[in-house]
Design a protein around this motif. Structure first.
Motif, short mmCIF file in Angstrom:
data_model
loop_
_atom_site.label_atom_id
_atom_site.label_comp_id
_atom_site.label_asym_id
_atom_site.label_seq_id
_atom_site.Cartn_x
_atom_site.Cartn_y
_atom_site.Cartn_z
N LEU A 23 0.84 -1.20 0.00
CA LEU A 23 0.00 0.00 0.00
C LEU A 23 0.88 1.26 0.00
O LEU A 23 0.72 2.14 -0.85
CB LEU A 23 -0.91 -0.01 1.24
CG LEU A 23 -1.89 1.15 1.36
CD1 LEU A 23 -3.08 0.95 0.42
CD2 LEU A 23 -2.41 1.26 2.79
N LYS A 24 1.84 1.30 0.93
CA LYS A 24 2.72 2.47 1.04
C LYS A 24 3.58 2.63 -0.21
O LYS A 24 3.83 3.74 -0.66
CB LYS A 24 3.59 2.35 2.29
CG LYS A 24 2.79 2.55 3.56
CD LYS A 24 3.65 2.45 4.81
CE LYS A 24 2.83 2.78 6.05
NZ LYS A 24 3.07 1.84 7.14
N SER A 25 4.01 1.52 -0.76
CA SER A 25 4.85 1.53 -1.95
C SER A 25 4.09 2.09 -3.16
O SER A 25 4.63 2.87 -3.95
CB SER A 25 5.34 0.10 -2.22
OG SER A 25 5.70 -0.04 -3.57
N GLU A 26 2.83 1.71 -3.29
CA GLU A 26 2.00 2.21 -4.40
C GLU A 26 1.75 3.71 -4.26
O GLU A 26 1.81 4.46 -5.23
CB GLU A 26 0.64 1.48 -4.42
CG GLU A 26 0.64 0.20 -5.18
CD GLU A 26 0.96 0.39 -6.66
OE1 GLU A 26 0.10 0.88 -7.41
OE2 GLU A 26 2.07 0.04 -7.06
N ILE A 27 1.45 4.14 -3.04
CA ILE A 27 1.20 5.57 -2.79
C ILE A 27 2.46 6.36 -3.14
O ILE A 27 2.40 7.37 -3.85
CB ILE A 27 0.79 5.80 -1.31
CG1 ILE A 27 -0.61 5.19 -1.08
CG2 ILE A 27 0.81 7.29 -0.96
CD1 ILE A 27 -1.04 5.11 0.38
N ARG A 28 3.63 5.85 -2.70
CA ARG A 28 4.91 6.51 -2.98
C ARG A 28 5.20 6.55 -4.48
O ARG A 28 5.60 7.58 -5.01
CB ARG A 28 6.02 5.74 -2.24
CG ARG A 28 7.24 6.58 -1.88
CD ARG A 28 8.19 5.90 -0.90
NE ARG A 28 8.37 4.48 -1.14
CZ ARG A 28 8.01 3.52 -0.28
NH1 ARG A 28 7.42 3.82 0.86
NH2 ARG A 28 8.21 2.26 -0.57
N ARG A 29 4.94 5.44 -5.16
CA ARG A 29 5.19 5.38 -6.61
C ARG A 29 4.36 6.44 -7.35
O ARG A 29 4.89 7.18 -8.18
CB ARG A 29 4.84 3.98 -7.15
CG ARG A 29 4.95 3.87 -8.68
CD ARG A 29 4.48 2.52 -9.19
NE ARG A 29 3.05 2.27 -9.01
CZ ARG A 29 2.09 2.75 -9.81
NH1 ARG A 29 2.38 3.50 -10.85
NH2 ARG A 29 0.82 2.46 -9.58
N LEU A 30 3.08 6.53 -7.03
CA LEU A 30 2.21 7.50 -7.70
C LEU A 30 2.63 8.94 -7.37
O LEU A 30 2.64 9.80 -8.25
CB LEU A 30 0.75 7.25 -7.33
CG LEU A 30 0.13 6.02 -8.01
CD1 LEU A 30 -1.16 5.60 -7.31
CD2 LEU A 30 -0.12 6.27 -9.49
N GLN A 31 3.01 9.19 -6.12
CA GLN A 31 3.45 10.53 -5.73
C GLN A 31 4.71 10.91 -6.49
O GLN A 31 4.82 12.02 -7.02
CB GLN A 31 3.71 10.60 -4.22
CG GLN A 31 2.42 10.66 -3.41
CD GLN A 31 2.66 10.50 -1.92
OE1 GLN A 31 3.71 10.04 -1.47
NE2 GLN A 31 1.67 10.87 -1.13
N GLN A 32 5.66 9.97 -6.58
CA GLN A 32 6.91 10.24 -7.28
C GLN A 32 6.69 10.49 -8.77
O GLN A 32 7.44 11.21 -9.40
CB GLN A 32 7.91 9.08 -7.08
CG GLN A 32 8.51 9.08 -5.69
CD GLN A 32 9.26 7.79 -5.36
OE1 GLN A 32 9.21 6.81 -6.09
NE2 GLN A 32 9.96 7.78 -4.24
N GLN A 33 5.65 9.86 -9.33
CA GLN A 33 5.36 10.05 -10.75
C GLN A 33 4.49 11.29 -10.99
O GLN A 33 4.13 11.60 -12.12
CB GLN A 33 4.65 8.81 -11.32
CG GLN A 33 5.56 7.59 -11.37
CD GLN A 33 4.82 6.33 -11.80
OE1 GLN A 33 3.60 6.32 -11.94
NE2 GLN A 33 5.57 5.26 -12.02
#
Length: 146
Positions: free
Chosen positions: A21-31
């Motif tokens: 969950l945290k990894s997906e949120i981070r990925r989208l924020q970084q993109q």
């Protein structure tokens, strides 16, 4: 003791889901997709029969109410993984095709609540099954990877 084992597996699963969950949120924020990142959700808590655990977005969403990435999370405390893939999960994966993903989280430490996303499989149905083969014997599978 089966009850203890089930409890331990549940804890492992919850930690794994939280990591993804945290990894997906981070990925989208970084993109640069911050609106999408706010809509990533762990749905397994409310709906354990969905066939996946987390809803997310591949990138820019046409509609923030319609996720296009569905993630089934499998977690283990060891470095290698075996996982149980239920008939329901397989059928949902078959239906969602490239929008269905399996994330494997290994080396989960229950005290530190850490682990690493070891492998990500997009469209696992077509990678694991040949359609006729599955139709002939539609059931749950146990999958091992060394």
């Amino acid at each position: 003791n089966k009850e203890k084992e089930e409890r331990e597996n549940k804890i492992t699963g919850e930690i794994a889901e939280d990591i993804v969950l945290k990894s997906e949120i981070r990925r989208l924020q970084q993109q640069g997709f911050s609106e999408e990142s706010k809509k990533v959700k762990q749905i397994s808590i409310d709906n354990s029969n969905a066939g996946y655990d987390i809803i997310s977005f591949l990138g820019k969403a046409e509609n923030l109410e319609i996720p296009d990435k569905f993630i089934e999370v499998k977690g283990t405390t060891t470095n290698s993984f075996r996982f149980f893939w239920s008939k329901n999960e397989i059928e949902v994966a078959q239906e969602l095709k490239e929008n269905y993903w399996i994330y494997f989280v290994t080396n989960i430490d229950k005290d530190k609540k850490t682990g690493e996303i070891k492998e990500i499989i997009k469209d696992p149905f077509s990678k694991i099954f040949f359609k006729d083969e599955f139709k002939r014997k539609c059931q749950s599978y146990e999958i091992t990877k060394n």
